[in-house]
Every structure is written in structure tokens, then in C-alpha cells.
Design an enzyme around this catalytic site. Structure first.
Site, PDB file in Angstrom:
ATOM      1  CD  GLU A  37      -3.122  -0.601   2.199  1.00  0.00           C
ATOM      2  OE1 GLU A  37      -3.145   0.406   2.790  1.00  0.00           O
ATOM      3  OE2 GLU A  37      -3.995  -1.576   2.122  1.00  0.00           O
ATOM      4  CG  HIS A 101      -5.095   4.368   1.757  1.00  0.00           C
ATOM      5  ND1 HIS A 101      -6.253   5.091   2.383  1.00  0.00           N
ATOM      6  CD2 HIS A 101      -5.394   3.285   2.103  1.00  0.00           C
ATOM      7  CE1 HIS A 101      -7.039   4.169   2.744  1.00  0.00           C
ATOM      8  NE2 HIS A 101      -6.590   3.204   2.499  1.00  0.00           N
ATOM      9  CG  HIS A 103      -7.790  -0.561  -0.065  1.00  0.00           C
ATOM     10  ND1 HIS A 103      -9.006  -0.890   0.556  1.00  0.00           N
ATOM     11  CD2 HIS A 103      -7.178   0.096   0.863  1.00  0.00           C
ATOM     12  CE1 HIS A 103      -9.167  -0.286   1.720  1.00  0.00           C
ATOM     13  NE2 HIS A 103      -7.862   0.235   2.122  1.00  0.00           N
ATOM     14  CG  ASP A 114      -9.167   2.546   5.262  1.00  0.00           C
ATOM     15  OD1 ASP A 114      -7.558   2.282   5.439  1.00  0.00           O
ATOM     16  OD2 ASP A 114      -9.365   1.623   4.384  1.00  0.00           O
TER      17      ASP A 114
END
Length: 171
Positions: A37, A101, A103, A114
Site C-alpha cells: 500500500e 492510499h 488497496h 481506515d
């Protein structure tokens, strides 16, 4: 600067993502089985006399960040320096808008981690207004959410926005 992607916000406003910011985020998509990630902060501006917001800058992973297959920890110092620099060089128009971010899934949705992190950011971060914006870059789609007062709201129906770009050489 052109806008590459636009999300409809629950309040009727729009969240636009500039080409350069989207390109940075897409360059970290987790397409391989060992890709980790990645993430950063969203920096941009509020459009006067509207509920529209533009993301002009997405920071890249920086020294001090921790990247794993299914987790990302953003360090504070380097990303804060990027926020401060954007504020200075824009004469106070570019500000912290939220986080992004990746995934390792085709159609991203926020994990419990999150949501906990987003709630913490609403309580602790310094930002303009009462809303932070969050983008999650999946393998096939980019998802957008806002967090306001501990509640998160999606910016679009998952089937409504499909990723329009492919990595270089895959066109």
C-alpha cells in the site's frame, strides 16, 4: 491544469482531482501480488461561492512512511512540510484536504482501520471547514469519501465512476 476525475459530493458540490494528482496516485496501484500500500495527503483549494473542491497535489510516499501489503502508515513530518510549502507558494490558497492510499482490491472500500483513522483525523488534524476528503485507489476504480463529524459518506455509487487511465504502455 486540467481536471482528470470528478466526484459528486453528498451536498451537491463536486470534488475534482487534477491530472497530476491522479497520475501520482495511479502510479502506486497495487497490481502485483507483492505490491505494498502507498499513500499521502491531498492538497488543493476550495472554489469560492460553491461547495466544489479541487485536489491539485497528492503527495507521494515519503521517508518515514511504513508500507505493507494491506496497511499504510503516513509519517507526519515530511507530508506536513509539503502542506506548508503548498500553502506558502500559493499565497494561502492551497491547503490540506484529506488523505489518499491504495488497496489491493479492484473496487476499494474503506476498512475498519481506515474508518478509525479517518475519525481520528477529524478530531486531531487542523483543516479548513468541517470535512476531510479521502480517496482509495483500487486496481480498477478510485473511490472517494468524506468524513464529517465522525460520519463517512461515499461520493459516488461504486458503479458510476470507472478508472479511465491505464499505466503507461497498456493503452
Amino acid at each position: 491544469m486540467s481536471i482528470a476525475m470528478v466526484f459528486q459530493k453528498p451536498n451537491g458540490g463536486r470534488l475534482g482531482v487534477a491530472d497530476a494528482a491522479l497520475d501520482i496516485m495511479l502510479s502506486y496501484r497495487q497490481q502485483g501480488p507483492t505490491d505494498t500500500e502507498a499513500g499521502g495527503v491531498l492538497i488543493g483549494r476550495f472554489i469560492r461561492d460553491s461547495d466544489d473542491v479541487i485536489v491539485d497535489i497528492a503527495t507521494q510516499p515519503m521517508p518515514g512512511d511504513r508500507r505493507r501489503r494491506t496497511s499504510f502508515y503516513r509519517s507526519k513530518r515530511a507530508h506536513q512540510e509539503a502542506i506548508d510549502e503548498a500553502w506558502r507558494t500559493s499565497n494561502g490558497t492551497h491547503t490540506y484536504l484529506g488523505e489518499w492510499h491504495t488497496h489491493p482490491e479492484p473496487n476499494p472500500s474503506p476498512s475498519m482501520t481506515d474508518l478509525q483513522d479517518w475519525r481520528k483525523r477529524i478530531r486531531r488534524d487542523t483543516f479548513h471547514g468541517d470535512t476531510l476528503h479521502f480517496l482509495i485507489v483500487g486496481q480498477n476504480e478510485v473511490g472517494a469519501w468524506e468524513m464529517r463529524g465522525g460520519l463517512y459518506l461515499p461520493y459516488f455509487r461504486p458503479q458510476a465512476i470507472r478508472m479511465q487511465r491505464t499505466p503507461e504502455g497498456e493503452d
